[in-house]
Enzyme design. Structure first.
Site, PDB file in Angstrom:
ATOM      1  CB  SER A   8      -0.601  -0.291   0.983  1.00 12.28           C
ATOM      2  OG  SER A   8      -1.957   1.114   1.044  1.00 12.28           O
ATOM      3  CE1 TYR A  21      -4.144  -1.675   5.327  1.00 11.58           C
ATOM      4  CE2 TYR A  21      -2.791   0.408   4.946  1.00 11.58           C
ATOM      5  CZ  TYR A  21      -3.215  -1.044   4.317  1.00 11.58           C
ATOM      6  OH  TYR A  21      -4.008  -0.863   3.738  1.00 11.58           O
TER       7      TYR A  21
END
Length: 122
Positions: A8, A21
């Site tokens: 990501s 995350y």
């Protein structure tokens, strides 16, 4: 043979309230590099695709939590993404397919940002 992991753009920058995350996605990026080194001599290429905003429901819970309207979300995308829109799932799939293809035969251990220019602003 080519393989692609999915990271990501969050693995490339820090973000408030997303430390776990962002750390996990940064780990995917570096794991990809290490695996690429380990398997290169066996003819296996390993690269990482890091999407930006993608038109899926992934971020919906955060938008609800932040009480963002559809208009708020559109303004956020227009302000932060150079191309002014979310990416499409098929655009992410095309990036993975490229990295897995023979057209990427001399690419390994790399991170491909597929973010419509979002990180160009950072």
């Amino acid at each position: 043979m080519g393989l692609a992991t999915t990271g990501s753009i969050s693995g490339m920058i820090g973000e408030p309230a997303l430390s776990v995350y962002t750390a996990s996605k940064a780990a995917v990026v570096n794991l990809t590099r290490s695996i690429a080194i380990d398997f290169a001599k066996s003819g296996i290429r390993v690269n990482c695709v890091c999407p930006g905003w993608v038109d899926t429901g992934f971020n919906d819970p955060q938008f609800v939590h932040d009480a963002m309207t559809s208009e708020d979300i559109e303004k956020l995308i227009a302000r932060t993404v150079s191309m002014g829109r979310k990416g499409l799932p098929e655009e992410m799939a095309a990036a993975v397919a490229f990295l897995a293809s023979d057209d990427a035969s001399y690419i390994t251990g790399q991170t491909l940002l597929v973010d419509g220019g979002l990180l160009s602003h950072v």
